[in-house]
Enzyme design. Structure first.
Site, PDB file in Angstrom:
ATOM      1  N   SER A   1      30.101  64.544  12.163  1.00 31.65           N
ATOM      2  CA  SER A   1      28.664  64.308  12.135  1.00 31.65           C
ATOM      3  C   SER A   1      28.240  63.121  12.971  1.00 31.65           C
ATOM      4  CB  SER A   1      28.190  64.109  10.697  1.00 31.65           C
ATOM      5  OG  SER A   1      28.942  63.102  10.076  1.00 31.65           O
TER       6      SER A   1
ATOM      7  N   ASP B   1      23.438  55.910   3.555  1.00 28.62           N
ATOM      8  CA  ASP B   1      24.437  56.752   2.896  1.00 28.62           C
ATOM      9  C   ASP B   1      25.848  56.203   3.026  1.00 28.62           C
ATOM     10  OD1 ASP B   1      25.172  57.308   5.517  1.00 28.62           O
ATOM     11  OD2 ASP B   1      24.513  59.393   5.474  1.00 28.62           O
TER      12      ASP B   1
ATOM     13  N   HIS C   1      27.183  57.475   7.886  1.00 30.09           N
ATOM     14  CA  HIS C   1      26.738  57.803   9.237  1.00 30.09           C
ATOM     15  C   HIS C   1      26.196  56.581   9.972  1.00 30.09           C
ATOM     16  CE1 HIS C   1      26.409  61.781   7.098  1.00 30.09           C
ATOM     17  NE2 HIS C   1      27.230  62.044   8.103  1.00 30.09           N
TER      18      HIS C   1
END
Length: 282
Positions: A35, A238, A241
């Site tokens: 990601s 989070d 990321h």
């Protein structure tokens, strides 16, 4: 059916690439990973609407350029814009990644840059081994990018993956073997046995085996594999990321590593293609 929409978007092998206006002599950069390679910069949870959204902020380093293109899910060239994976990782909310900052740094050296995103989320390195769907699609789209202009050359692989492999002890313990196999198979299938590979050592992970995966990434032992370290780059709330500014910085770090490779900084008048093979963690 985690890959259903991904397969629907990518399983269109009969479609022709629109290459009438694409210059020849393509220089291809393959971007692979999770990601953080695909981009989660600026993605946040809208608690009022209970959805995940992208803030739409595009730094100047990530702005579009008529000389920077991307290959869509339908194998058609278009001017590249953030988020690069909007029609690829269709089950996720995409934001800023390192692809556009990288492209904007090298475009003047290569004339034209083409981005070929091939990313999907929540997958482990085992799912990127030869014979698996993601691996085969990676090779197919990379070769399609070459065909698009009637020829060219692969310049490097940019790789940032591993968060999903920090959860399980077995995945972490065999990560180095799988990584070496992936790099070797990819080089072989692209018929470039010494293809430069620039990989990113993880900034963070989802499980307790982060150090084991990072150690494997830093010590592949393969020739012409160069590592940049994302550890310490600021993260989104989070904790997994990279922020938008961190993605810009990462793209610059990867460019610096690439340009440090002998002969990589030569000016090319052709068209560069960056193939993004990214695994989204969330």
């Amino acid at each position: 059916m985690i890959f259903f929409l991904f397969i629907m978007m990518f399983g269109l092998s009969s479609l022709q690439i629109q290459s009438q206006t694409i210059p020849r002599n393509i220089s291809i950069f393959i971007l692979a990973g999770q990601s953080n390679m695909a981009g989660r910069g600026g993605v946040y949870n809208d608690t009022a609407k209970n959805i995940t959204v992208w803030d739409g902020v595009i730094p100047r380093e990530c702005r579009s350029n008529p000389s920077i293109l991307r290959l869509t899910a339908k194998l058609e060239w278009e001017e590249a814009n953030e988020p690069l994976h909007a029609d690829i990782d269709v089950n996720k909310t995409n934001g800023v990644g390192p692809g556009m900052p990288f492209a904007n740094r090298v475009v003047n050296r290569f004339g034209y840059v083409g981005l070929v995103p091939c990313s999907i989320g929540g997958t482990k390195l085992s799912q990127w081994q030869k014979g698996e769907f993601l691996y085969e699609e990676t090779v197919r789209r990379a070769k399609a990018a070459m065909v698009a202009s009637g020829g060219g050359s692969y310049e490097a692989v940019l790789w940032y993956q591993g968060e999903s492999d920090t959860v399980d002890m077995v995945d972490a313990s065999v990560y180095k073997n799988r990584l070496v196999q992936f790099f070797s198979d990819l080089r072989n299938d692209l018929q470039h046995p010494n293809l430069p590979i620039i990989q990113v050592a993880l900034a963070t992970g989802a499980g307790p085996y982060l150090d084991a995966v990072r150690k494997a990434q830093l010590e592949t032992g393969l020739e012409n594999v160069h590592c940049v370290d994302a550890k310490g780059l600021p993260l989104e709330p989070d904790g997994l990321h990279l922020t938008t500014s961190s993605q810009v910085r990462l793209g610059q770090m990867m460019v610096d590593a690439f340009l440090a490779i002998p002969n990589s900084a030569e000016l090319h008048p052709g068209f560069s293609v960056l193939v993004l093979f990214c695994l989204f963690f969330l």
